[in-house]
Scaffold this active site. Structure first.
Site: not given
Length: 207
Positions: A35, A177
């Site tokens: 992400d 992430h």
């Protein structure tokens, strides 16, 4: 900061229209997701690690970052990975009215061609989900079964890795992430995750 590395069953039931894991097949498979990118140095690091294991993954991108680093975004796609919409400005759905939320997602859609969407922080109301799916019936809202916690700077790199290894298995959707905040933990946990599950005979596929 409170979060659970393994998504509880009760939460999956509340948001039953979202995808939390992938049905098990006869091939052991892990689904890595990233992400908040693309990022000019961290995303290439991720891509390089994935390439070592012929691993494919899914990148939930922020529209503003795609606009800023279009060449990195193109590299993700060129190397055979999937991309998904993560809003234009990383909005928290619980703190954003539905009209503004949908407008922000639509702005990201102009840059990210995908039927995959992941709400930032996993925070989205059921009314927002309905409004999204009513607008784009083919949309798949992807959550996760395992949260690495790489964004949590209060935990050690070893704990971040343990969050994954102790909770992931066949069909798991794992969240990392490709962001500066997460990089300390990511740069340790991702290579070790790939090594561990590869040795156990898992494949890494994109959504």
């Amino acid at each position: 900061m409170f979060y659970t590395p393994k998504t509880p069953r009760w939460l999956k039931k509340i948001y039953g229209s979202c995808e939390w894991d992938v049905p098990v097949t006869n091939v052991k498979t892990i689904y890595l997701t990233f992400d908040d990118g693309p990022h000019p140095t961290i995303t290439p690091f991720v891509l390089n690690e994935l390439n070592k294991y012929d691993a494919k993954a899914t990148f939930f991108c922020i529209g503003n970052n795609v606009e800023t680093y279009p060449e990195i975004y193109k590299q993700v796609i060129t190397e055979g990975h999937s991309v998904g919409n993560h809003t234009f400005d990383h909005l928290n759905g619980w703190r954003t009215d539905t009209v503004k939320y949908l407008q922000n997602i639509a702005a990201a859609e102009k840059l990210i061609n995908s039927d995959l969407f992941r709400p930032p922080y996993g925070r989205i109301s059921r009314s927002q989900i309905k409004a999204l799916v009513d607008r784009v019936p083919s949309l798949r809202i992807i959550m996760w079964s395992v949260l690495s916690g790489d964004f949590d700077n209060t935990i050690s790199t070893e704990k971040c890795l343990d969050n994954v290894l102790e909770n992931a298995g066949d069909g798991s959707i794992i969240v990392f992430h490709d962001s500066e905040k997460a990089f300390k933990n990511l740069q340790y946990a991702l290579p070790e995750t790939l090594k561990y599950f590869s040795k156990k005979g898992y494949q890494f596929k994109n959504l």
